[in-house]
Design a protein around this motif. Sequence first.
Motif, PDB file in Angstrom:
ATOM      1  N   SER A  33      21.351  48.866 119.038  1.00  0.00           N
ATOM      2  CA  SER A  33      20.377  49.904 119.390  1.00  0.00           C
ATOM      3  C   SER A  33      20.601  51.167 118.563  1.00  0.00           C
ATOM      4  CB  SER A  33      20.495  50.258 120.873  1.00  0.00           C
ATOM      5  OG  SER A  33      19.643  51.347 121.168  1.00  0.00           O
ATOM      6  N   LYS A  34      19.523  51.717 118.053  1.00  0.00           N
ATOM      7  CA  LYS A  34      19.583  52.981 117.320  1.00  0.00           C
ATOM      8  C   LYS A  34      18.886  54.098 118.085  1.00  0.00           C
ATOM      9  CE  LYS A  34      19.691  50.873 112.763  1.00  0.00           C
ATOM     10  NZ  LYS A  34      19.086  50.859 111.438  1.00  0.00           N
ATOM     11  N   ALA A  35      18.497  53.822 119.332  1.00  0.00           N
ATOM     12  CA  ALA A  35      17.770  54.804 120.136  1.00  0.00           C
ATOM     13  C   ALA A  35      18.627  56.035 120.412  1.00  0.00           C
ATOM     14  CB  ALA A  35      17.320  54.174 121.451  1.00  0.00           C
ATOM     15  N   ARG A  36      17.976  57.199 120.370  1.00  0.00           N
ATOM     16  CA  ARG A  36      18.626  58.476 120.665  1.00  0.00           C
ATOM     17  C   ARG A  36      17.701  59.268 121.582  1.00  0.00           C
ATOM     18  NH1 ARG A  36      21.896  55.795 118.295  1.00  0.00           N
ATOM     19  NH2 ARG A  36      22.963  56.304 116.372  1.00  0.00           N
ATOM     20  N   ALA A  37      18.297  59.981 122.548  1.00  0.00           N
ATOM     21  CA  ALA A  37      17.535  60.865 123.434  1.00  0.00           C
ATOM     22  C   ALA A  37      18.409  62.053 123.791  1.00  0.00           C
ATOM     23  CB  ALA A  37      17.098  60.128 124.698  1.00  0.00           C
ATOM     24  N   ASN A  38      17.897  63.244 123.556  1.00  0.00           N
ATOM     25  CA  ASN A  38      18.594  64.482 123.901  1.00  0.00           C
ATOM     26  C   ASN A  38      17.642  65.409 124.644  1.00  0.00           C
ATOM     27  OD1 ASN A  38      20.810  63.638 122.418  1.00  0.00           O
ATOM     28  ND2 ASN A  38      20.718  65.290 120.920  1.00  0.00           N
ATOM     29  N   GLY A  56      11.279  58.990 112.069  1.00  0.00           N
ATOM     30  CA  GLY A  56      10.383  59.826 112.860  1.00  0.00           C
ATOM     31  C   GLY A  56      11.058  60.357 114.118  1.00  0.00           C
ATOM     32  N   GLN A  57      10.293  61.176 114.865  1.00  0.00           N
ATOM     33  CA  GLN A  57      10.812  61.794 116.082  1.00  0.00           C
ATOM     34  C   GLN A  57       9.650  62.082 117.024  1.00  0.00           C
ATOM     35  OE1 GLN A  57      12.115  65.969 116.001  1.00  0.00           O
ATOM     36  NE2 GLN A  57      13.992  65.340 117.044  1.00  0.00           N
ATOM     37  N   THR A  58       9.906  61.926 118.315  1.00  0.00           N
ATOM     38  CA  THR A  58       8.937  62.288 119.342  1.00  0.00           C
ATOM     39  C   THR A  58       9.548  63.362 120.217  1.00  0.00           C
ATOM     40  OG1 THR A  58       8.023  60.052 119.365  1.00  0.00           O
ATOM     41  CG2 THR A  58       7.556  61.421 121.278  1.00  0.00           C
ATOM     42  N   LEU A  59       8.767  64.408 120.512  1.00  0.00           N
ATOM     43  CA  LEU A  59       9.198  65.477 121.405  1.00  0.00           C
ATOM     44  C   LEU A  59       8.282  65.517 122.613  1.00  0.00           C
ATOM     45  CD1 LEU A  59       9.665  68.393 118.825  1.00  0.00           C
ATOM     46  CD2 LEU A  59      11.415  66.814 119.671  1.00  0.00           C
ATOM     47  N   LEU A  60       8.851  65.600 123.807  1.00  0.00           N
ATOM     48  CA  LEU A  60       8.114  65.865 125.034  1.00  0.00           C
ATOM     49  C   LEU A  60       8.493  67.264 125.466  1.00  0.00           C
ATOM     50  CD1 LEU A  60       6.456  65.205 127.600  1.00  0.00           C
ATOM     51  CD2 LEU A  60       8.571  64.248 128.563  1.00  0.00           C
ATOM     52  N   ILE A  61       7.519  68.171 125.503  1.00  0.00           N
ATOM     53  CA  ILE A  61       7.797  69.539 125.925  1.00  0.00           C
ATOM     54  C   ILE A  61       7.923  69.528 127.447  1.00  0.00           C
ATOM     55  CG2 ILE A  61       7.073  71.958 125.808  1.00  0.00           C
ATOM     56  CD1 ILE A  61       7.603  70.398 123.044  1.00  0.00           C
ATOM     57  N   VAL A  62       9.057  69.998 127.942  1.00  0.00           N
ATOM     58  CA  VAL A  62       9.352  69.956 129.374  1.00  0.00           C
ATOM     59  C   VAL A  62       9.043  71.289 130.042  1.00  0.00           C
ATOM     60  CG1 VAL A  62      11.197  69.602 131.070  1.00  0.00           C
ATOM     61  CG2 VAL A  62      11.101  68.178 129.010  1.00  0.00           C
ATOM     62  N   GLU A  63       9.432  72.395 129.408  1.00  0.00           N
ATOM     63  CA  GLU A  63       9.142  73.714 129.968  1.00  0.00           C
ATOM     64  C   GLU A  63       9.043  74.742 128.855  1.00  0.00           C
ATOM     65  OE1 GLU A  63      12.202  75.199 132.556  1.00  0.00           O
ATOM     66  OE2 GLU A  63      13.770  74.892 131.099  1.00  0.00           O
ATOM     67  N   ARG A  79       2.801  73.008 124.957  1.00  0.00           N
ATOM     68  CA  ARG A  79       3.183  73.407 126.315  1.00  0.00           C
ATOM     69  C   ARG A  79       3.692  72.214 127.109  1.00  0.00           C
ATOM     70  NH1 ARG A  79       1.490  78.554 127.657  1.00  0.00           N
ATOM     71  NH2 ARG A  79       0.355  79.566 125.976  1.00  0.00           N
ATOM     72  N   PRO A  80       4.248  72.458 128.289  1.00  0.00           N
ATOM     73  CA  PRO A  80       4.786  71.356 129.089  1.00  0.00           C
ATOM     74  C   PRO A  80       3.791  70.207 129.241  1.00  0.00           C
ATOM     75  CG  PRO A  80       5.424  73.432 130.060  1.00  0.00           C
ATOM     76  CD  PRO A  80       4.451  73.752 128.952  1.00  0.00           C
ATOM     77  N   GLY A  81       4.307  69.012 129.020  1.00  0.00           N
ATOM     78  CA  GLY A  81       3.491  67.806 129.089  1.00  0.00           C
ATOM     79  C   GLY A  81       2.969  67.360 127.746  1.00  0.00           C
ATOM     80  N   ASP A  82       2.950  68.253 126.752  1.00  0.00           N
ATOM     81  CA  ASP A  82       2.501  67.868 125.413  1.00  0.00           C
ATOM     82  C   ASP A  82       3.555  66.984 124.754  1.00  0.00           C
ATOM     83  OD1 ASP A  82       0.139  69.314 125.610  1.00  0.00           O
ATOM     84  OD2 ASP A  82       0.913  71.056 124.511  1.00  0.00           O
ATOM     85  N   VAL A  83       3.077  65.983 124.021  1.00  0.00           N
ATOM     86  CA  VAL A  83       3.943  65.085 123.276  1.00  0.00           C
ATOM     87  C   VAL A  83       3.594  65.224 121.798  1.00  0.00           C
ATOM     88  CG1 VAL A  83       4.597  62.676 122.869  1.00  0.00           C
ATOM     89  CG2 VAL A  83       4.107  63.466 125.204  1.00  0.00           C
ATOM     90  N   ALA A 106      13.954  65.137 123.140  1.00  0.00           N
ATOM     91  CA  ALA A 106      13.811  64.627 121.770  1.00  0.00           C
ATOM     92  C   ALA A 106      14.201  63.155 121.755  1.00  0.00           C
ATOM     93  CB  ALA A 106      14.713  65.409 120.818  1.00  0.00           C
ATOM     94  N   LEU A 107      13.321  62.328 121.177  1.00  0.00           N
ATOM     95  CA  LEU A 107      13.549  60.889 121.064  1.00  0.00           C
ATOM     96  C   LEU A 107      13.444  60.505 119.598  1.00  0.00           C
ATOM     97  CD1 LEU A 107      11.092  59.948 123.921  1.00  0.00           C
ATOM     98  CD2 LEU A 107      13.575  60.086 124.107  1.00  0.00           C
TER      99      LEU A 107
END
Length: 133
Positions: A33-38, A56-63, A79-83, A106-107
């Motif tokens: 697995s090369k998955a990362r989540a911070n 690549g990278q995916t960001l989920l804005i939490v607050e 804003r929160p909820g935006d990906v 961050a994923l």
Amino acid sequence: MELLQQPPTAKGPAEWFAGDVWFDVIYRGRDASKARANTVRFAPGARTAWHSHGLGQTLLIVEGIALIQARGGKLIEARPGDVVWTPPDEEHWHGAAPGRFMTHLALWEGDDTTWLEHVTDAEYGAVPVSART
């Protein structure tokens, strides 16, 4: 099943971040697995340096309010909820708006992040457009 032991919260290094940034490692893949989540927390005005991710990278804005920009692109306010998806090898930066804390999830995959120069005050201070337009 295994309850994973989490490392302590780490301060983001000055080579990669401007301002105060802290991150918690949620998951770092093992074996194949090369998955990362911070979870990454930015103080007001804090931001990453320019960088890219090989896969690549995916960001989920939490607050809070995030400012995100791809090299040569418009500054985006999220804003929160935006990906936000950043394609492989696209140079970009992300951080907190002035006067607001910001947290994102961050994923990404792998360890092939290329860190570049710091974002200038002019780049950070550009007028953002909404991610929802």
